[in-house]
Design a protein around this motif. Sequence first.
Motif, PDB file in Angstrom:
ATOM      1  N   LEU A  94       0.894  -1.188   0.082  1.00  0.00           N
ATOM      2  CA  LEU A  94      -0.101   0.178  -0.087  1.00  0.00           C
ATOM      3  C   LEU A  94       0.823   1.027   0.037  1.00  0.00           C
ATOM      4  O   LEU A  94       0.494   2.120  -0.584  1.00  0.00           O
ATOM      5  N   GLU A 117       4.033   1.520  -1.128  1.00  0.00           N
ATOM      6  CA  GLU A 117       5.036   1.459  -2.348  1.00  0.00           C
ATOM      7  C   GLU A 117       3.856   2.067  -3.451  1.00  0.00           C
ATOM      8  O   GLU A 117       4.458   2.846  -4.303  1.00  0.00           O
ATOM      9  N   ALA A 118       2.751   1.959  -3.322  1.00  0.00           N
ATOM     10  CA  ALA A 118       1.955   2.270  -4.306  1.00  0.00           C
ATOM     11  C   ALA A 118       1.564   4.141  -4.292  1.00  0.00           C
ATOM     12  O   ALA A 118       1.140   4.620  -5.187  1.00  0.00           O
ATOM     13  N   THR A 119       1.903   4.409  -3.134  1.00  0.00           N
ATOM     14  CA  THR A 119       1.542   5.924  -2.786  1.00  0.00           C
ATOM     15  C   THR A 119       2.922   6.651  -2.869  1.00  0.00           C
ATOM     16  O   THR A 119       2.707   7.811  -3.047  1.00  0.00           O
ATOM     17  N   GLY A 120       3.975   6.288  -2.308  1.00  0.00           N
ATOM     18  CA  GLY A 120       4.939   7.139  -2.039  1.00  0.00           C
ATOM     19  C   GLY A 120       6.179   6.249  -2.405  1.00  0.00           C
ATOM     20  O   GLY A 120       6.339   5.368  -3.308  1.00  0.00           O
ATOM     21  N   GLN A 147       3.960  12.133  -1.510  1.00  0.00           N
ATOM     22  CA  GLN A 147       3.475  13.459  -1.656  1.00  0.00           C
ATOM     23  C   GLN A 147       2.049  13.387  -2.047  1.00  0.00           C
ATOM     24  O   GLN A 147       1.527  12.764  -3.232  1.00  0.00           O
ATOM     25  N   ILE A 148       1.005  13.681  -1.347  1.00  0.00           N
ATOM     26  CA  ILE A 148      -0.319  13.342  -1.412  1.00  0.00           C
ATOM     27  C   ILE A 148      -1.272  14.498  -0.786  1.00  0.00           C
ATOM     28  O   ILE A 148      -0.702  15.385   0.023  1.00  0.00           O
ATOM     29  N   HIS A 201      -6.347  11.885  -0.362  1.00  0.00           N
ATOM     30  CA  HIS A 201      -5.620  10.842  -0.652  1.00  0.00           C
ATOM     31  C   HIS A 201      -4.839  10.187   0.716  1.00  0.00           C
ATOM     32  O   HIS A 201      -5.044   8.817   0.933  1.00  0.00           O
ATOM     33  N   PHE A 212       8.889  14.162  -7.164  1.00  0.00           N
ATOM     34  CA  PHE A 212       7.861  13.767  -8.153  1.00  0.00           C
ATOM     35  C   PHE A 212       7.335  15.083  -8.808  1.00  0.00           C
ATOM     36  O   PHE A 212       6.507  14.780  -9.585  1.00  0.00           O
ATOM     37  N   GLU A 213       7.681  16.136  -8.257  1.00  0.00           N
ATOM     38  CA  GLU A 213       6.868  17.519  -8.936  1.00  0.00           C
ATOM     39  C   GLU A 213       8.275  18.299  -9.566  1.00  0.00           C
ATOM     40  O   GLU A 213       7.973  19.119 -10.323  1.00  0.00           O
ATOM     41  N   ALA A 214       9.253  17.768  -9.687  1.00  0.00           N
ATOM     42  CA  ALA A 214      10.215  18.161 -10.429  1.00  0.00           C
ATOM     43  C   ALA A 214      10.145  17.606 -11.847  1.00  0.00           C
ATOM     44  O   ALA A 214       9.526  16.571 -12.032  1.00  0.00           O
ATOM     45  N   PRO A 215      10.940  18.192 -12.808  1.00  0.00           N
ATOM     46  CA  PRO A 215      11.039  17.413 -14.155  1.00  0.00           C
ATOM     47  C   PRO A 215      11.410  16.124 -14.067  1.00  0.00           C
ATOM     48  O   PRO A 215      12.355  15.751 -13.339  1.00  0.00           O
ATOM     49  N   LEU A 216      10.686  15.475 -14.753  1.00  0.00           N
ATOM     50  CA  LEU A 216      10.977  13.724 -14.704  1.00  0.00           C
ATOM     51  C   LEU A 216      11.585  13.422 -16.330  1.00  0.00           C
ATOM     52  O   LEU A 216      10.584  13.438 -16.770  1.00  0.00           O
ATOM     53  N   VAL A 217      12.682  13.441 -16.455  1.00  0.00           N
ATOM     54  CA  VAL A 217      13.395  13.184 -17.661  1.00  0.00           C
ATOM     55  C   VAL A 217      14.134  11.738 -17.530  1.00  0.00           C
ATOM     56  O   VAL A 217      15.173  12.200 -16.860  1.00  0.00           O
ATOM     57  N   LEU A 218      14.053  10.955 -18.280  1.00  0.00           N
ATOM     58  CA  LEU A 218      14.934   9.763 -18.138  1.00  0.00           C
ATOM     59  C   LEU A 218      15.531   9.363 -19.502  1.00  0.00           C
ATOM     60  O   LEU A 218      14.618   9.232 -20.460  1.00  0.00           O
TER      61      LEU A 218
END
Lengths: 349, 96
Positions: free
Chosen positions: B26, B28-31, B42-43, B47, B90-96
């Motif tokens: 539970l 892991e699915a959230t944070g 971050q919810i 949530h 998770f709110e910063a740019p996510l570029v992989l």
Amino acid sequence: MHLLNTLYLTTPDSYLRLENQTLAIEHNHELKLRVPLHHLSSVVCFGPIQLSTPLMHGLAQQGIALVLLNEQGRFQARLEGPMAGNVLLRRAQHQAGQDGERSLALARAFVAGKLRNTRSLLLRGAREAKTAEDEAALTRQAQNLAASLRALPASADLDQLRGIEGEAARQYFAGLSLLVRADARDAFHLRDGRTRRPPRDRLNALLSFLYSLWMNDCRSALEAVGLDPQVGFLHALRPGRAALALDLMEEFRPLAERLALTLINRQQLRAEDFVQREGGAVSLDPEARKAVLVAFQERKQEALQHPLLAEPLAQGLLPLVQARLLARAIRGEADVDGAPASYVPYLIR
Amino acid sequence: MLVIVCYDVNTETREGRRRLRRVAKLCEATGQRVQKSVFECQIDLAHMEELERKLRAAMDETQDCLRLYRLPETRGAEVREYGRFKAVDFEAPLVL
């Protein structure tokens, strides 16, 4: 309103899968990142990225768009859950598309937004110009754009309107290199004006890439408010072409151009960040493309003042807000003064 | 808002180990897992309530314990981190 994040995947052969309501990214069997789905509004894959079917289902269920682009950033496909929005709005949109007067009014608004914002970009450039010649040339270009703007209301049909827009764009692109810092002008100028498919110089390659990112956001925004992205007003209907997304994007093009200029002028991008390919096409090298994506995402978080809402708004939310205003105009809802709402493009201050 | 979730699940029995897996899933699915039984999520409030309800249903309150800390947004000054693990924003740019 909260700006949800977009995940961009550019590393070839990354493998994405759903693991316990999170998106897990692996590369060479090594876990690189896990992102809980609730943080995402879309996932954008460049080129050969692999992903599992359960992940596609998961994304569709959560209303997260999956966008597939080729390695250069050109749109290939988009996976989205059941079409959102309201059928009455889409019907109103189709009716507006067949009504010459209403189409023309909307198309004019898109062009006006683009010309106004382009003009702001030039005037800002003129204020910051290092030499008197540059300043004079930029001011003159801004005046030309102002003349084009004044000619807009007189355009009797779409062809005339497109003519005014095309001529303004041609002149503007011819002078765009004046906004590039002097020592980078050799590397970054539009060699033969705007070229695309493929872009033939570095500045064109960068612009094409940024436009395609804005284009995706505009398309998502239209889908999100329930408009049909293919039924446009300024851009002619053509199978497979997201004409309305192109329409909506016009007013944001100068924002893409501004970011391109910032990246060049702050030397975050240099000549060697581009590769020349056979046949004369130029494209961004993979590492530089990542840097552009990061800069684009950061820019989207920056707040701008929205003149109609009179409150600061993250730049990334602009397409969504404008799509809502557009939906309101298309529905023909009454404005505060009782007259049917007209579409007001976003204007940079 | 940032929510820190910590738990202790008694794993002496088979049933306990099963509860541990359920509780961990539970979270892991959230944070993201920042230490063995510590998660940062971050919810929003809704949530968080949902997570709390599910976690309470998964645990055995006579044997396990659960703590949730709510941290209001203070512009990235909530957490100072040192050592081997670096959390992802998770709110910063996510570029992989």
